[in-house]
Scaffold this motif. Structure first.
Motif, PDB file in Angstrom:
ATOM      1  N   GLU A  61      33.432  23.284 -20.057  1.00  0.00           N
ATOM      2  CA  GLU A  61      34.035  22.358 -21.138  1.00  0.00           C
ATOM      3  C   GLU A  61      34.401  23.600 -22.324  1.00  0.00           C
ATOM      4  O   GLU A  61      35.224  23.374 -22.900  1.00  0.00           O
ATOM      5  N   PHE A  62      33.330  24.439 -22.531  1.00  0.00           N
ATOM      6  CA  PHE A  62      33.423  25.470 -23.496  1.00  0.00           C
ATOM      7  C   PHE A  62      34.568  26.303 -23.294  1.00  0.00           C
ATOM      8  O   PHE A  62      35.169  26.554 -24.412  1.00  0.00           O
ATOM      9  N   GLU A  63      34.488  26.871 -22.136  1.00  0.00           N
ATOM     10  CA  GLU A  63      35.566  27.899 -21.710  1.00  0.00           C
ATOM     11  C   GLU A  63      37.082  27.057 -21.796  1.00  0.00           C
ATOM     12  O   GLU A  63      37.875  27.638 -22.620  1.00  0.00           O
ATOM     13  N   GLN A  64      37.160  25.959 -21.727  1.00  0.00           N
ATOM     14  CA  GLN A  64      38.281  25.159 -21.806  1.00  0.00           C
ATOM     15  C   GLN A  64      38.917  25.014 -23.300  1.00  0.00           C
ATOM     16  O   GLN A  64      39.856  25.271 -23.686  1.00  0.00           O
ATOM     17  N   MET A  65      37.776  24.708 -23.993  1.00  0.00           N
ATOM     18  CA  MET A  65      37.955  24.592 -25.481  1.00  0.00           C
ATOM     19  C   MET A  65      38.404  25.900 -26.071  1.00  0.00           C
ATOM     20  O   MET A  65      39.519  26.047 -26.740  1.00  0.00           O
ATOM     21  N   ARG A  66      37.940  27.082 -25.566  1.00  0.00           N
ATOM     22  CA  ARG A  66      38.198  28.364 -26.117  1.00  0.00           C
ATOM     23  C   ARG A  66      39.531  28.620 -25.802  1.00  0.00           C
ATOM     24  O   ARG A  66      40.115  29.316 -26.650  1.00  0.00           O
ATOM     25  N   GLU A  67      39.866  28.550 -24.577  1.00  0.00           N
ATOM     26  CA  GLU A  67      41.147  28.694 -24.168  1.00  0.00           C
ATOM     27  C   GLU A  67      42.152  28.251 -24.787  1.00  0.00           C
ATOM     28  O   GLU A  67      43.265  28.640 -25.145  1.00  0.00           O
ATOM     29  N   LEU A  68      41.824  26.800 -25.095  1.00  0.00           N
ATOM     30  CA  LEU A  68      42.827  26.115 -26.178  1.00  0.00           C
ATOM     31  C   LEU A  68      43.092  26.655 -27.190  1.00  0.00           C
ATOM     32  O   LEU A  68      43.992  26.798 -27.974  1.00  0.00           O
ATOM     33  N   LEU A  69      41.766  27.057 -28.056  1.00  0.00           N
ATOM     34  CA  LEU A  69      41.994  27.519 -29.448  1.00  0.00           C
ATOM     35  C   LEU A  69      42.768  28.753 -29.283  1.00  0.00           C
ATOM     36  O   LEU A  69      43.454  29.194 -30.240  1.00  0.00           O
ATOM     37  N   CYS A  70      42.252  29.637 -28.291  1.00  0.00           N
ATOM     38  CA  CYS A  70      43.310  30.999 -28.094  1.00  0.00           C
ATOM     39  C   CYS A  70      44.595  30.865 -28.172  1.00  0.00           C
ATOM     40  O   CYS A  70      45.297  31.720 -28.297  1.00  0.00           O
ATOM     41  N   SER A  71      44.891  29.818 -27.457  1.00  0.00           N
ATOM     42  CA  SER A  71      46.479  29.605 -27.349  1.00  0.00           C
ATOM     43  C   SER A  71      47.166  29.250 -28.505  1.00  0.00           C
ATOM     44  O   SER A  71      48.411  29.499 -28.488  1.00  0.00           O
ATOM     45  N   PHE A  72      46.461  28.857 -29.624  1.00  0.00           N
ATOM     46  CA  PHE A  72      47.080  28.412 -30.836  1.00  0.00           C
ATOM     47  C   PHE A  72      47.651  29.846 -31.398  1.00  0.00           C
ATOM     48  O   PHE A  72      46.931  31.018 -31.363  1.00  0.00           O
TER      49      PHE A  72
END
Length: 118
Positions: free
Chosen positions: A95-106
């Motif tokens: 879940e942490f990795e998915q949230m980080r990837e989402l934030l980095c995509s902004f």
């Protein structure tokens, strides 16, 4: 300060000494180990992992070369408990990795307003 108890002959009377307080039994090394263990337990509890058998154990310096006065023992886990704890931590990591990837995509935060259509 080390306290030395003098053995005296009963005819010489009792040993005169200052009374001790609760700090006489304090063990700063154990307190440091317990503090570290408590911190680990509290962090793991946030991830749904409970180490019920964790303990701070005094190190035997005559039978090991460990430099610390105490070690944190995590206890004994069944295979099923180990799998459950690992799965719980893996789900949080995913879940942490998915949230980080989402934030980095902004897109990066812009300091100036974007220009409108020309």
């Amino acid at each position: 300060m080390d306290r030395v108890m003098l053995h005296r002959n009963p005819m010489g009377g009792l040993v005169v000494c200052d009374p001790v307080g609760p700090d006489y039994l304090d063990d700063p090394d154990r307190e440091v180990a317990v503090e570290a263990g408590v911190r680990l337990v509290n962090v793991l509890l946030r991830f749904g992992v409970n180490l019920e058998q964790i303990s701070a154990d005094k190190v035997c310096h005559s039978c090991t070369d460990v430099k610390d006065a105490y070690r944190i023992t995590l206890g004994t886990l069944t295979v099923d408990d180990t799998r459950a704890m690992a799965a719980q931590l893996e789900s949080f990591a995913l879940e942490f990795e998915q949230m980080r990837e989402l934030l980095c995509s902004f897109p990066a935060h812009q300091t100036e307003p974007a220009e409108g259509p020309a």
